[in-house]
Motif scaffolding. Structure first.
Motif, PDB file in Angstrom:
ATOM      1  N   ALA A 121       0.837  -1.209   0.000  1.00  0.00           N
ATOM      2  CA  ALA A 121       0.000   0.000   0.000  1.00  0.00           C
ATOM      3  C   ALA A 121       0.864   1.248   0.000  1.00  0.00           C
ATOM      4  O   ALA A 121       0.378   2.351  -0.301  1.00  0.00           O
ATOM      5  CB  ALA A 121      -0.916   0.001   1.227  1.00  0.00           C
ATOM      6  N   GLY A 129      -2.589   5.389   1.651  1.00  0.00           N
ATOM      7  CA  GLY A 129      -2.511   3.960   1.404  1.00  0.00           C
ATOM      8  C   GLY A 129      -3.843   3.268   1.232  1.00  0.00           C
ATOM      9  O   GLY A 129      -3.885   2.035   1.144  1.00  0.00           O
ATOM     10  N   VAL A 319       1.893   1.245   7.910  1.00  0.00           N
ATOM     11  CA  VAL A 319       1.530   1.119   6.501  1.00  0.00           C
ATOM     12  C   VAL A 319       0.224   0.323   6.389  1.00  0.00           C
ATOM     13  O   VAL A 319      -0.088  -0.506   7.249  1.00  0.00           O
ATOM     14  CB  VAL A 319       2.661   0.421   5.718  1.00  0.00           C
ATOM     15  CG1 VAL A 319       2.795  -1.034   6.144  1.00  0.00           C
ATOM     16  CG2 VAL A 319       2.470   0.523   4.215  1.00  0.00           C
TER      17      VAL A 319
END
Length: 461
Positions: A121, A129, A319
């Motif tokens: 992502a 993301g 993330v």
């Protein structure tokens, strides 16, 4: 060895090592050039207690000639069978409960997502993301649990740690089952709340604690698992729901080992027990077992899920989940719901393993015979040796030893899948009973071995 104190264990290991050094040094001349000594430090890495304990355990394993059963390299997909070092084995050490890891539809979904979004992502979902597949997966998880919304995170362990650590504080109380997964316990530590482990699967103990202590704290969180990963048994969910309602508490149920395992369609312990899923405040689960991916989730009210998405450190500062993993998990849900016979077959195989093991005289503890069945042997060395003997005979089942479990509860832990055949189960139980009986007949349990090694005639021979 359950009556040995930790201090006695350490003295015994030190005696083993001293004896081995004497044996190895006998007849050898001292080196002309002394070995360089590491610089002594008072607060360096060597001062970390856990690091010291690790070395002590590693040295003890060497003295006792125990092979390392961990970090085995599988050559391919691990299902009911696997290949380890080129050897085909019956595999009871993987969480691929419904055989969906490697399923063509699951693989195709991951490949399609990878080709469209790449392998990462590339940012926190909050800033850059977010991908459509994340929302699709969260919608499917919420529907699976029968609640309003869900949020997925990149680590199952971190999901518990960040959620519990974020929502509870120093004025609160966290009550957790004594067999609760480490992630729940670490989340409680992070929160800084008062922590009390209650006896395993004992709602009456929770009620006694709350009757005595509830008024002292602002909020109370109760932590349970849907299927306990060590013993394979289930909580009395209705009883815990009743207690949490009467004492105004929050209830979190970790479904890591019960999603895809319990209930007619694999929806977990709520379906299995016939309870309203809204009676549980927080449904936690992982994507690494039934759902063939990696990561975790919280399913709950939509406003609370939104709160986590904007404030939980493990989500905001991490993330986003890799799109191929999210796509694989989403496809796994679709296959599971479309093919409930996988769930039925898993349950049948789990019950068959349990019944066959009991008939063979093996101690399976309180397991309910679903995804997890332990074979309790009573000490860590015996468990490690039994695991090694089974692997030599083509059966892969990992030992769980002290300190992960009490020494008297050391065991081999068998994970069942819908892909296991009854013949494989019969063979595995028969070999396990045979090898365990042979080891016990030779007196190879840890206490006897340790006492023999500690005798002066052994140290000087």
């Amino acid at each position: 060895m359950s009556d040995f104190t930790n201090r006695a264990k350490q003295r015994l290991v030190e005696e083993f090592l001293a004896a081995r050094r004497r044996r190895e040094g006998r007849g050898q001349e001292a080196s002309a050039a002394p070995a360089r000594k590491a610089k002594a430090t008072s607060n360096g890495l060597d001062s970390i207690p856990g690091f010291k304990q690790f070395h002590m355990q590693k040295n003890a394993a060497g003295v006792l000639d125990l092979d390392n059963p961990f970090f085995q390299v599988h050559d391919g997909r691990a299902g009911a069978t696997s290949s380890i070092g080129g050897q085909e084995v019956l595999n009871f050490a993987s969480y691929n409960y419904l055989g969906l890891n490697g399923h063509p539809e699951v693989n195709a979904a991951a490949i399609e997502a990878m080709e469209r979004y790449g392998t990462s992502a590339s940012a926190s979902r909050l800033v850059a993301g977010e991908r459509p597949v994340h929302a699709q997966l969260e919608r499917a998880i919420a529907d699976l649990h029968g609640v309003e919304d869900a949020v997925v995170m990149v680590s199952g362990h971190a999901t518990n740690v960040t959620t519990i650590g974020h929502i509870m504080g120093q004025r609160d109380l966290i009550l957790y089952d004594s067999w609760m997964h480490n992630s729940g316990v670490q989340g409680a530590v992070l929160a800084g709340a008062r922590r009390i482990a209650f006896p395993h699967n004992d709602p009456q103990a929770v009620e006694r604690l709350l009757a005595e202590q509830r008024k002292r704290y602002d909020r109370v969180l109760i932590l349970l698992e849907g299927v306990y990963s060590m013993d394979g048994d289930l909580p009395d969910l209705a009883a815990f729901i009743d207690i949490k309602n009467r004492y105004d508490a929050i209830l979190l149920v970790d479904e890591a080992h019960s999603l895809g395992v319990l209930g007619k369609t694999g929806r977990g312990i709520a379906e299995h027990c016939g309870i309203d899923p809204h009676d549980v405040d927080l449904w936690m689960g992982t994507l690494s077992k039934t759902l063939s991916g990696c990561g975790g989730y919280i399913a709950s009210r939509s406003d609370f899920v939104e709160y986590l998405k904007y404030t939980a450190p493990g989500f905001v500062y991490s993330v986003g989940m890799p799109p191929p993993i999210a796509a694989a998990a989403h496809a796994s849900i679709q296959v599971m719901l479309r093919e409930p016979e996988r769930v039925a077959r898993l349950q049948a195989r789990g019950h068959y393993f349990l019944e066959t093991a009991r008939a063979a005289g093996l101690d399976v503890g309180p397991s309910a015979g679903y995804s997890v069945v332990p074979v309790i042997v009573g000490n860590s060395v015996l468990a490690a040796r039994l695991g090694h003997r089974l692997l030599e005979r083509g059966i892969n089942a990992l030992p769980i030893v002290y300190p992960a479990v009490p020494e008297k509860s050391a065991r081999l832990r068998f994970f069942l899948t819908c892909e296991h055949e009854e013949e494989q189960i019969r063979e595995t139980v028969a070999v396990t009973a045979e090898e365990l009986g042979a080891l016990r007949a030779k007196g190879r349990n840890l206490r006897e071995y340790a006492l023999r090694m500690a005798m002066p005639e052994h140290q000087d021979s």
